[in-house]
Design a protein around this motif. Structure first.
Motif, PDB file in Angstrom:
ATOM      1  N   ASP A   6       0.843  -1.094   0.152  1.00  0.00           N
ATOM      2  CA  ASP A   6       0.086   0.170   0.089  1.00  0.00           C
ATOM      3  C   ASP A   6       0.922   1.165   0.158  1.00  0.00           C
ATOM      4  OD1 ASP A   6      -2.360  -1.503   0.033  1.00  0.00           O
ATOM      5  OD2 ASP A   6      -2.617  -1.323   2.297  1.00  0.00           O
ATOM      6  N   THR A   7       1.776   1.177   0.940  1.00  0.00           N
ATOM      7  CA  THR A   7       2.697   2.343   0.949  1.00  0.00           C
ATOM      8  C   THR A   7       3.415   2.653  -0.447  1.00  0.00           C
ATOM      9  OG1 THR A   7       3.140   2.004   3.229  1.00  0.00           O
ATOM     10  CG2 THR A   7       4.937   3.170   2.002  1.00  0.00           C
ATOM     11  N   PHE A   8       3.836   1.671  -1.094  1.00  0.00           N
ATOM     12  CA  PHE A   8       4.476   1.656  -2.493  1.00  0.00           C
ATOM     13  C   PHE A   8       3.665   2.176  -3.427  1.00  0.00           C
ATOM     14  CE2 PHE A   8       8.224  -0.441  -0.662  1.00  0.00           C
ATOM     15  CZ  PHE A   8       9.467   0.475  -1.003  1.00  0.00           C
ATOM     16  N   ALA A   9       2.533   1.815  -3.481  1.00  0.00           N
ATOM     17  CA  ALA A   9       1.339   2.139  -4.343  1.00  0.00           C
ATOM     18  C   ALA A   9       1.092   3.638  -4.103  1.00  0.00           C
ATOM     19  CB  ALA A   9       0.183   1.388  -4.262  1.00  0.00           C
ATOM     20  N   ARG A  10       1.005   4.098  -2.816  1.00  0.00           N
ATOM     21  CA  ARG A  10       0.586   5.625  -2.559  1.00  0.00           C
ATOM     22  C   ARG A  10       1.747   6.357  -2.901  1.00  0.00           C
ATOM     23  NH1 ARG A  10       2.294   8.083   1.786  1.00  0.00           N
ATOM     24  NH2 ARG A  10       2.580   5.940   2.995  1.00  0.00           N
ATOM     25  N   LEU A  11       3.047   6.018  -2.566  1.00  0.00           N
ATOM     26  CA  LEU A  11       4.144   6.968  -3.201  1.00  0.00           C
ATOM     27  C   LEU A  11       4.139   6.723  -4.550  1.00  0.00           C
ATOM     28  CD1 LEU A  11       6.643   5.360  -0.488  1.00  0.00           C
ATOM     29  CD2 LEU A  11       5.611   7.862  -0.622  1.00  0.00           C
ATOM     30  N   ARG A  12       4.021   6.095  -5.412  1.00  0.00           N
ATOM     31  CA  ARG A  12       3.965   5.768  -6.959  1.00  0.00           C
ATOM     32  C   ARG A  12       3.104   6.814  -7.340  1.00  0.00           C
ATOM     33  NH1 ARG A  12       4.871   0.791  -7.052  1.00  0.00           N
ATOM     34  NH2 ARG A  12       2.659   0.379  -7.008  1.00  0.00           N
ATOM     35  N   ALA A  13       1.885   6.993  -6.741  1.00  0.00           N
ATOM     36  CA  ALA A  13       0.777   7.647  -7.219  1.00  0.00           C
ATOM     37  C   ALA A  13       1.146   9.061  -6.791  1.00  0.00           C
ATOM     38  CB  ALA A  13      -0.476   7.505  -6.500  1.00  0.00           C
ATOM     39  N   ALA A  14       2.005   9.431  -6.039  1.00  0.00           N
ATOM     40  CA  ALA A  14       2.110  10.728  -5.438  1.00  0.00           C
ATOM     41  C   ALA A  14       3.599  11.155  -6.108  1.00  0.00           C
ATOM     42  CB  ALA A  14       2.472  10.742  -4.064  1.00  0.00           C
ATOM     43  N   LYS A  15       4.511  10.342  -7.079  1.00  0.00           N
ATOM     44  CA  LYS A  15       5.433  10.583  -7.653  1.00  0.00           C
ATOM     45  C   LYS A  15       6.789  10.787  -6.566  1.00  0.00           C
ATOM     46  CE  LYS A  15       3.639  11.645 -11.979  1.00  0.00           C
ATOM     47  NZ  LYS A  15       3.528  12.623 -13.307  1.00  0.00           N
ATOM     48  N   GLN A 168      13.404 -15.145  -6.244  1.00  0.00           N
ATOM     49  CA  GLN A 168      12.270 -16.028  -6.583  1.00  0.00           C
ATOM     50  C   GLN A 168      10.717 -16.132  -5.766  1.00  0.00           C
ATOM     51  OE1 GLN A 168      13.964 -20.069  -6.607  1.00  0.00           O
ATOM     52  NE2 GLN A 168      14.489 -20.150  -4.653  1.00  0.00           N
ATOM     53  N   ASN A 169      11.375 -16.021  -4.345  1.00  0.00           N
ATOM     54  CA  ASN A 169      10.325 -15.873  -3.318  1.00  0.00           C
ATOM     55  C   ASN A 169      10.333 -14.339  -2.664  1.00  0.00           C
ATOM     56  OD1 ASN A 169       8.913 -18.393  -3.740  1.00  0.00           O
ATOM     57  ND2 ASN A 169      10.632 -19.122  -2.838  1.00  0.00           N
ATOM     58  N   THR A 170      10.885 -13.451  -3.452  1.00  0.00           N
ATOM     59  CA  THR A 170      10.847 -12.070  -2.828  1.00  0.00           C
ATOM     60  C   THR A 170       9.519 -11.440  -2.938  1.00  0.00           C
ATOM     61  OG1 THR A 170      13.103 -11.871  -3.022  1.00  0.00           O
ATOM     62  CG2 THR A 170      12.180  -9.779  -2.879  1.00  0.00           C
ATOM     63  N   SER A 171       9.158 -10.352  -1.983  1.00  0.00           N
ATOM     64  CA  SER A 171       7.908  -9.846  -2.037  1.00  0.00           C
ATOM     65  C   SER A 171       8.089  -8.454  -1.154  1.00  0.00           C
ATOM     66  CB  SER A 171       6.653 -10.357  -1.447  1.00  0.00           C
ATOM     67  OG  SER A 171       6.809 -10.544  -0.267  1.00  0.00           O
ATOM     68  N   GLY A 172       7.315  -7.425  -1.583  1.00  0.00           N
ATOM     69  CA  GLY A 172       7.415  -6.271  -0.857  1.00  0.00           C
ATOM     70  C   GLY A 172       8.275  -5.164  -1.555  1.00  0.00           C
ATOM     71  N   PHE A 173       9.492  -5.369  -1.448  1.00  0.00           N
ATOM     72  CA  PHE A 173      10.434  -4.678  -2.419  1.00  0.00           C
ATOM     73  C   PHE A 173      11.791  -5.506  -2.265  1.00  0.00           C
ATOM     74  CE2 PHE A 173      10.664  -2.779   2.107  1.00  0.00           C
ATOM     75  CZ  PHE A 173      12.192  -2.752   2.505  1.00  0.00           C
ATOM     76  N   VAL A 174      12.790  -5.017  -2.862  1.00  0.00           N
ATOM     77  CA  VAL A 174      14.092  -5.676  -3.159  1.00  0.00           C
ATOM     78  C   VAL A 174      15.110  -4.743  -2.480  1.00  0.00           C
ATOM     79  CG1 VAL A 174      15.986  -6.636  -4.441  1.00  0.00           C
ATOM     80  CG2 VAL A 174      13.790  -6.933  -5.124  1.00  0.00           C
ATOM     81  N   LEU A 206       9.494  -5.412  -8.792  1.00  0.00           N
ATOM     82  CA  LEU A 206       9.271  -4.846  -7.528  1.00  0.00           C
ATOM     83  C   LEU A 206      10.087  -3.594  -7.370  1.00  0.00           C
ATOM     84  CD1 LEU A 206       9.895  -8.049  -5.472  1.00  0.00           C
ATOM     85  CD2 LEU A 206       7.431  -7.122  -5.763  1.00  0.00           C
ATOM     86  N   PRO A 207       9.478  -2.748  -6.251  1.00  0.00           N
ATOM     87  CA  PRO A 207      10.232  -1.691  -6.136  1.00  0.00           C
ATOM     88  C   PRO A 207      11.741  -1.952  -5.363  1.00  0.00           C
ATOM     89  CG  PRO A 207       8.182  -1.581  -4.959  1.00  0.00           C
ATOM     90  CD  PRO A 207       8.192  -2.773  -5.463  1.00  0.00           C
ATOM     91  N   VAL A 226      17.662   7.682  -8.458  1.00  0.00           N
ATOM     92  CA  VAL A 226      18.041   6.423  -9.480  1.00  0.00           C
ATOM     93  C   VAL A 226      17.475   5.112  -8.682  1.00  0.00           C
ATOM     94  CG1 VAL A 226      19.977   7.568 -10.152  1.00  0.00           C
ATOM     95  CG2 VAL A 226      20.096   5.945  -8.326  1.00  0.00           C
ATOM     96  N   ALA A 227      16.482   5.293  -7.828  1.00  0.00           N
ATOM     97  CA  ALA A 227      16.032   4.044  -6.997  1.00  0.00           C
ATOM     98  C   ALA A 227      14.421   4.499  -6.492  1.00  0.00           C
ATOM     99  CB  ALA A 227      16.633   3.463  -5.896  1.00  0.00           C
ATOM    100  N   ASP A 228      13.930   3.234  -6.135  1.00  0.00           N
ATOM    101  CA  ASP A 228      12.342   3.556  -5.622  1.00  0.00           C
ATOM    102  C   ASP A 228      12.325   4.128  -4.186  1.00  0.00           C
ATOM    103  OD1 ASP A 228      10.881   2.726  -8.036  1.00  0.00           O
ATOM    104  OD2 ASP A 228      11.980   0.787  -7.585  1.00  0.00           O
ATOM    105  N   GLY A 229      13.675   4.030  -3.679  1.00  0.00           N
ATOM    106  CA  GLY A 229      13.668   4.616  -2.308  1.00  0.00           C
ATOM    107  C   GLY A 229      15.236   4.441  -1.577  1.00  0.00           C
TER     108      GLY A 229
END
Length: 263
Positions: A6-15, A168-174, A206-207, A226-229
Motif C-alpha cells: 500500500d505504501t509503495f502504491a501511494r508513493l508511486r501515485a504521488a511520484k 524467486q520468493n521475494t515480495s514487498g521490495f528488493v 518490484l520496487p 535512481v531508485a524507488d527509495g
C-alpha cells in the motif's frame, strides 16, 4: 496487499520515493527506542526497519554492532522487540514495520510461533540476512503464507545467473546493498547504483530500495533519484549511540527524508 504494498502504491501515485529508516530495538533502552520509533513517521519515514539485536551480527558494521550490544546489555529480547511493535501499533496502524535481523532468535522461538506472534503484533515484513534462497522452506515460504513480505537483499556481486534465485520468493521490495562489505563501511555512488537498480527492477517487477553507505541528505537525494527509495541506518543509530536527544535524532531523520523525497 500488505502495508508495504500500500505504501509503495501511494508513493508511486504521488511520484515520491520511499524513505526507510533503520533503528535497533531497545537501543539504548526500550523507552528511548520506542520514543524514536514513534517519532519517525512524523519526521518523514515511510517504512521502519526495526533491528532485532543478535550476538553475532555478521553483516553489520561497528555502529550497528554496538547498538545491538547496548540493547542486549539492557536485556532486549525478541519478545520485547515484538512488544515494541505492539506498543507502536497502539497509535499507528499505517506505517509498515520490517523486522531485520538473523535467523537464530526466530529458530529458537519456533517459526510457527514467531510468525503468529509477529503478524498479531503488526509486523509487515522480514529481512533475515543469513537465510539464503536455498533455505526458503525454513522461513520465507511460511512467512509469505502468513501474510508477511519476505524482503531479499541483492548486492553488487549478485550476477545474472544468481539474480533469479534471489528474487524467486521475494515480495514487498528488493533491498539493494549498494556496496560490498558491511553497513556503514563506505559511501554509495548513484552512478554505480543506477544500472543495478534498473536491472533488478526489470527482473523482479518490484520496487528497489537502496541501502548501505547513505549518511547525508544529499547522498539520500542522489540515491533516491535512481531508485524507488533509500535506507539510512548507521547515521541515525550513531546519533542514538552518542546519547543525543530524541529531538536531535528526529531532526536528522527529517533532513534525510527531505533529501529522499526530493529524489
Amino acid at each position: 496487499m500488505t502495508r508495504i504494498d500500500d505504501t509503495f502504491a501511494r508513493l508511486r501515485a504521488a511520484k515520491r520515493k520511499a524513505f526507510v529508516t533503520y533503528i535497533m530495538a531497545g537501543d539504548p533502552d526500550v523507552a528511548t527506542a520506542l520514543e524514536v520509533m514513534r517519532g519517525l513517521p512524523g519526521a518523514g519515514v515511510d517504512i521502519i526497519e526495526l533491528g532485532v539485536p543478535f550476538t553475532d551480527p555478521m553483516a553489520d558494521g561497528a555502529t550497528i554492532q554496538l547498538a545491538g550490544q547496548r540493547a542486549l546489555a539492557g536485556g532486549m529480547t525478541l519478545e520485547k522487540t515484538l512488544q515494541m511493535v505492539r506498543d507502536f501499533r497502539a497509535d499507528d496502524n499505517q506505517t509498515p514495520i520490517v523486522l531485520m535481523g538473523y535467523y537464530n532468535p526466530i529458530y529458537n522461538r519456533g517459526v510457527d510461533r514467531f510468525l503468529a506472534d509477529a503478524t498479531a503484533a503488526g509486523v509487515d515484513g522480514l529481512i533475515v540476512v543469513d537465510l539464503p534462497p536455498e533455505e526458503d522452506s525454513e522461513l520465507c515460504i511460511p512467512a509469505q503464507a502468513a501474510g508477511l513480505n519476505f524482503i531479499r537483499l541483492a548486492t553488487p556481486t549478485t550476477d545474472a545467473k544468481r539474480l533469479p534465485t534471489v528474487l524467486q520468493n521475494t515480495s514487498g521490495f528488493v533491498y539493494y546493498v549498494s556496496i560490498t562489505g558491511i553497513t556503514g563501511a563506505a559511501a554509495a555512488s548513484a552512478a554505480d547504483v543506477a544500472p543495478e537498480v534498473s536491472r533488478i527492477q526489470k527482473a523482479s517487477g518490484l520496487p528497489v530500495v537502496v541501502g548501505f553507505g547513505i549518511n547525508t541528505p544529499q547522498a539520500a537525494e542522489d540515491i533516491a533519484s535512481v531508485a524507488d527509495g533509500a535506507v539510512v541506518g548507521s547515521a541515525v543509530v550513531k546519533l542514538i549511540g552518542a546519547g543525543r536527544p530524541v529531538a536531535e535524532v528526529l531532526d536528522l531523520v527529517r533532513a534525510l527524508a527531505d533529501g529522499v523525497h526530493r529524489g
